[in-house]
Design an enzyme around this catalytic site. Structure first.
Site, PDB file in Angstrom:
ATOM      1  N   PHE A  68       0.837  -1.199   0.000  1.00  0.00           N
ATOM      2  CA  PHE A  68       0.000   0.000   0.000  1.00  0.00           C
ATOM      3  C   PHE A  68       0.871   1.247   0.000  1.00  0.00           C
ATOM      4  CE2 PHE A  68       0.855  -1.188   4.353  1.00  0.00           C
ATOM      5  CZ  PHE A  68       1.143   0.011   4.988  1.00  0.00           C
ATOM      6  N   CYS A  69       0.265   2.349  -0.398  1.00  0.00           N
ATOM      7  CA  CYS A  69       0.932   3.649  -0.391  1.00  0.00           C
ATOM      8  C   CYS A  69      -0.136   4.714  -0.147  1.00  0.00           C
ATOM      9  CB  CYS A  69       1.675   3.892  -1.705  1.00  0.00           C
ATOM     10  SG  CYS A  69       0.624   3.762  -3.161  1.00  0.00           S
ATOM     11  N   THR A  70       0.223   5.970  -0.236  1.00  0.00           N
ATOM     12  CA  THR A  70      -0.701   7.039   0.138  1.00  0.00           C
ATOM     13  C   THR A  70      -1.916   7.111  -0.783  1.00  0.00           C
ATOM     14  OG1 THR A  70       1.152   8.325   0.989  1.00  0.00           O
ATOM     15  CG2 THR A  70      -0.917   9.508   0.623  1.00  0.00           C
ATOM     16  N   VAL A  97      -4.008   4.574   0.981  1.00  0.00           N
ATOM     17  CA  VAL A  97      -4.429   4.790   2.364  1.00  0.00           C
ATOM     18  C   VAL A  97      -5.549   5.816   2.451  1.00  0.00           C
ATOM     19  CG1 VAL A  97      -3.676   5.540   4.647  1.00  0.00           C
ATOM     20  CG2 VAL A  97      -2.127   4.194   3.209  1.00  0.00           C
TER      21      VAL A  97
END
Length: 205
Positions: A68-70, A97
């Site tokens: 996952f990332c922003t 996220v």
């Protein structure tokens, strides 16, 4: 590209003990918040991610990987890389996220802390309201309230993250810059970087 996971289904994926959950963001982002149980690669930039994976993980042993990332872009790149390296079951959080925080009720959330964002808010809470983190204008690290209460913190000049590492030349330039900002504010004049420095945008690596 890996398999998208909707935010509403993410908890089930990362709660599976057979799934390796990796936070693909930079170390300063992970430092203020991440998913419960996620691995922090401690990378300063995404350029370090491929070497980290090759050194620590084996596609023959790690059959399921979730990342996952922003906002969902970086983990798409990470997923493509993992697939090329031979990892078979690669998942990533659709929308990142921020989408998770928007769609998953806080009482069901497995997110812990704030989420770093690349705008003047610096961080957001689970309800996407502005968090209380600011930026050190000297080293660009996000700062908590405790960081700002430290004796090492001086607005625009230093913080606990950089007080012992920034060269004096850099610190002197920061002091000179801060003096100009303070003078401009005292006179009610605009300054090129005289806006709220604690809410400055951090660039990605």
């Amino acid at each position: 590209m890996g398999t998208y996971v909707e935010p509403e289904d993410w908890n089930a994926v990362i709660s599976d003990p057979e799934v390796l959950v990796i936070d693909t963001r930079n170390d300063y982002e992970v430092g203020i918040g991440s998913f419960e149980g996620a691995i922090d690669p401690q990378t300063a930039s995404f350029r370090e991610f491929p070497d980290y994976v090759r050194e620590h993980y084996d596609p023959e042993k790690h059959k399921k990987v979730a990342m996952f990332c922003t906002g969902g872009i970086r983990c798409e790149k990470a997923s493509s890389f993992m697939l090329k390296e031979g990892f078979e079951n690669v998942y990533h959080l659709k929308g990142g996220v921020l989408s998770y925080l928007e769609k998953v009720p806080e009482e069901q959330s497995l997110w812990r802390g704030d989420c770093f964002v690349f705008d003047n808010r610096v961080s957001v809470r689970h309800d996407l309201s502005e968090g209380d983190h600011t930026l050190c204008h000297a080293c660009r690290q996000p700062l908590s309230a405790d960081d700002r209460a430290s004796a090492a913190f001086e607005l625009g000049i230093s913080c606990p993250h950089c007080i012992d590492t920034l060269p004096e030349k850099t610190r002197a330039a920061a002091r000179a810059r801060q003096r100009q900002i303070d003078l401009a504010k005292a006179r009610g004049e605009p300054h090129p970087i005289g806006r709220d420095l604690s809410k400055s945008v951090r660039r990605t690596s």
